[in-house]
Motif scaffolding. Sequence first.
Motif, PDB file in Angstrom:
ATOM      1  N   GLU A  77       0.859  -1.262  -0.323  1.00  0.00           N
ATOM      2  CA  GLU A  77       0.150  -0.073  -0.249  1.00  0.00           C
ATOM      3  C   GLU A  77       0.602   1.357  -0.522  1.00  0.00           C
ATOM      4  N   PHE A  80       2.340   1.647  -3.576  1.00  0.00           N
ATOM      5  CA  PHE A  80       1.277   2.098  -4.148  1.00  0.00           C
ATOM      6  C   PHE A  80       1.141   3.456  -3.618  1.00  0.00           C
ATOM      7  N   GLN A  81       0.711   4.143  -2.621  1.00  0.00           N
ATOM      8  CA  GLN A  81       0.437   5.489  -2.664  1.00  0.00           C
ATOM      9  C   GLN A  81       1.804   6.426  -3.022  1.00  0.00           C
ATOM     10  N   ASP A  82       2.923   5.954  -2.911  1.00  0.00           N
ATOM     11  CA  ASP A  82       4.118   6.126  -2.946  1.00  0.00           C
ATOM     12  C   ASP A  82       4.338   6.777  -4.525  1.00  0.00           C
ATOM     13  N   ALA A  84       2.380   6.638  -7.110  1.00  0.00           N
ATOM     14  CA  ALA A  84       0.386   7.133  -7.325  1.00  0.00           C
ATOM     15  C   ALA A  84       1.300   8.610  -7.638  1.00  0.00           C
ATOM     16  N   ALA A  87       2.973  10.022 -10.980  1.00  0.00           N
ATOM     17  CA  ALA A  87       2.266   9.245 -11.949  1.00  0.00           C
ATOM     18  C   ALA A  87       2.287  10.199 -13.091  1.00  0.00           C
ATOM     19  N   PHE A  89       0.777  10.698 -16.566  1.00  0.00           N
ATOM     20  CA  PHE A  89      -0.340  10.621 -16.708  1.00  0.00           C
ATOM     21  C   PHE A  89      -0.505  10.984 -18.659  1.00  0.00           C
TER      22      PHE A  89
END
Length: 115
Positions: A77, A80-82, A84, A87, A89
């Motif tokens: 988790e 994923f948070q770090d 994101a 990210a 796009f």
Amino acid sequence: MSGRRYELTDEQWDRVKEYFTIPNKNGRPYKNIRNTVNGIVWILKSGAPWRDLPSRYGDWNSVYKCFAKWQEEGIFEKIFQDLAIEADFQDISIDSTSVKVHKDGTGAKKGAMNV
């Protein structure tokens, strides 16, 4: 490491390696932690049962225990948070192939027959 299917590239590994720490019984970190993470990725991406983990990743039960420990600690988790936050796009697009307009929004006259 070679670019095997379902394995992390060197660049991907460099981005996540600091999250994975697991001392062995002597208090020293395992030498094959990347191999263990690659085994976890292989299982998650292939959808295979843990017992079908290829032997090149080590004993399936040891890899599973690491996965369970890291999952319980919230490591995945946190990754994923770090990631994101950073990210990219640029390859995301929404167009008419992925979003369909309701028939009332197409400009058709009320009561017209749909073809």
